[in-house]
Design an enzyme around this catalytic site. Structure first.
Site, PDB file in Angstrom:
ATOM      1  N   ASP A 233      -7.383  -2.902   8.189  1.00 41.63           N
ATOM      2  CA  ASP A 233      -6.579  -1.702   7.916  1.00 41.63           C
ATOM      3  C   ASP A 233      -5.216  -1.723   8.608  1.00 41.63           C
ATOM      4  O   ASP A 233      -4.637  -0.673   8.888  1.00 41.63           O
ATOM      5  CB  ASP A 233      -7.340  -0.432   8.325  1.00 41.63           C
ATOM      6  CG  ASP A 233      -8.603  -0.234   7.510  1.00 41.63           C
ATOM      7  OD1 ASP A 233      -8.604  -0.614   6.330  1.00 41.63           O
ATOM      8  OD2 ASP A 233      -9.590   0.282   8.063  1.00 41.63           O
ATOM      9  N   GLU A 234      -4.690  -2.906   8.881  1.00 38.07           N
ATOM     10  CA  GLU A 234      -3.394  -3.008   9.538  1.00 38.07           C
ATOM     11  C   GLU A 234      -2.436  -3.913   8.770  1.00 38.07           C
ATOM     12  O   GLU A 234      -1.457  -4.406   9.334  1.00 38.07           O
ATOM     13  CB  GLU A 234      -3.566  -3.509  10.981  1.00 38.07           C
ATOM     14  CG  GLU A 234      -4.302  -2.522  11.873  1.00 38.07           C
ATOM     15  CD  GLU A 234      -4.324  -2.946  13.325  1.00 38.07           C
ATOM     16  OE1 GLU A 234      -3.606  -3.906  13.669  1.00 38.07           O
ATOM     17  OE2 GLU A 234      -5.053  -2.317  14.111  1.00 38.07           O
TER      18      GLU A 234
END
Length: 290
Positions: A233-234
């Site tokens: 999620d980055e």
């Protein structure tokens, strides 16, 4: 006789910034008889990198694609340039991965059916059986039920890769696919896999994030669409949006509003990608919005 039918191309470029880039590209296209209809550019001062997206038309019988590719190869050598060329009449083949929550899947299929998203869905993959989506008409799109356990994860991902290869999928969309991709698959899909994720401050991880947000009395909820990388999620962010909420909103209200944000943010991110408006730049993206 000269044809009146034009082919529309989109070219995206990135290179170290220096004088003469725009002039060189414009002159090269003009020499080939191309007409530029749209151009956007950005000079990132921190990295001294130059980014550009150009839409241009050229008569079908004026020159073929190989001539254009030769010209951009020449420009690439001159300016140390990375580039990508595509036509607007080619609909990218898209593979959609989904889990139990189907709101993003339904929205993508609706926008595809009405012509808002110029994609060609070539498959839907879920870790849940078809019966979960019995209320949905997939309009002939192949559905693949690939259950997953910690023991079968690598086998399941190998099957995903096989379906991608067989279908010719150019883009993978994680439409609320609630499984973490392995580092190997994330690296393989670099730059061609988009995920949608709720985004709050503070960040609420684990189950029932909207209920966690309610318990903390947040005032804004939102969603982020990003390219998938091995950093969970980055990945480089493509699009984000938020909506203000109040103390009067219940957890169900947050879920309802959150789903709406997720739908529109993911749809915009997919459109930016297929229209070649998003260019990866390390941990960030350059997005030439319309």
């Amino acid at each position: 006789m000269t044809s009146n039918v034009n082919t529309t191309y989109i070219v995206t470029i990135s290179c170290p910034n220096r004088p003469g880039i725009v002039a060189g590209i414009s002159h090269g296209l003009a020499e080939l008889g191309a007409n530029i209809t749209e151009a956007q550019q950005f000079d990132e001062t921190e990295s001294r990198q130059f980014f550009m997206r150009i839409v241009f038309e050229i008569p079908q019988d004026a020159t073929d694609r190989s001539v254009l590719e030769n010209e951009f190869s020449r420009l690439a050598r001159e300016f140390s340039m990375s580039w990508s060329l595509t036509t607007t009449n080619v609909r990218p083949k898209v593979l959609i991965l989904v889990s139990r929550f189907d709101h993003c899947l339904v929205d993508l299929l609706y926008r595809w059916r009405i012509g808002e998203l110029a994609i060609d869905p070539v498959g839907i993959i879920s870790n849940h059986p078809r019966e979960i989506y019995r209320h949905l008409d997939f309009d002939g799109i192949p559905f693949h039920h690939l259950p997953i356990t910690p023991v079968t994860k690598l086998e399941q991902e190998a099957r995903i890769i096989q379906i991608m290869d067989e279908s010719g999928a150019e883009l993978v969309v994680l439409a609320r696919y609630m499984q973490i991709l392995s580092n190997e698959l994330s690296c393989r899909l670099s730059g061609r896999c988009i995920n949608i994720h709720h985004s709050f401050l503070p960040g609420f991880k684990g189950a029932r994030p909207y209920h966690q947000a309610f318990a903390r009395g947040v005032k804004l909820i939102g969603a982020t669409a990003h390219y998938v990388t091995s950093d969970l999620d980055e990945g480089p962010i493509i699009e984000q949006d938020v909506e203000r909420i109040s103390h009067a909103d219940t957890p169900d209200d947050l879920v309802r509003k959150g789903r709406d944000i997720e739908r529109r943010v993911l749809a915009r991110a997919v459109r930016y990608h297929i229209e070649r408006r998003a260019i990866m730049n390390g941990h960030k993206t350059i997005v030439f919005t319309s």
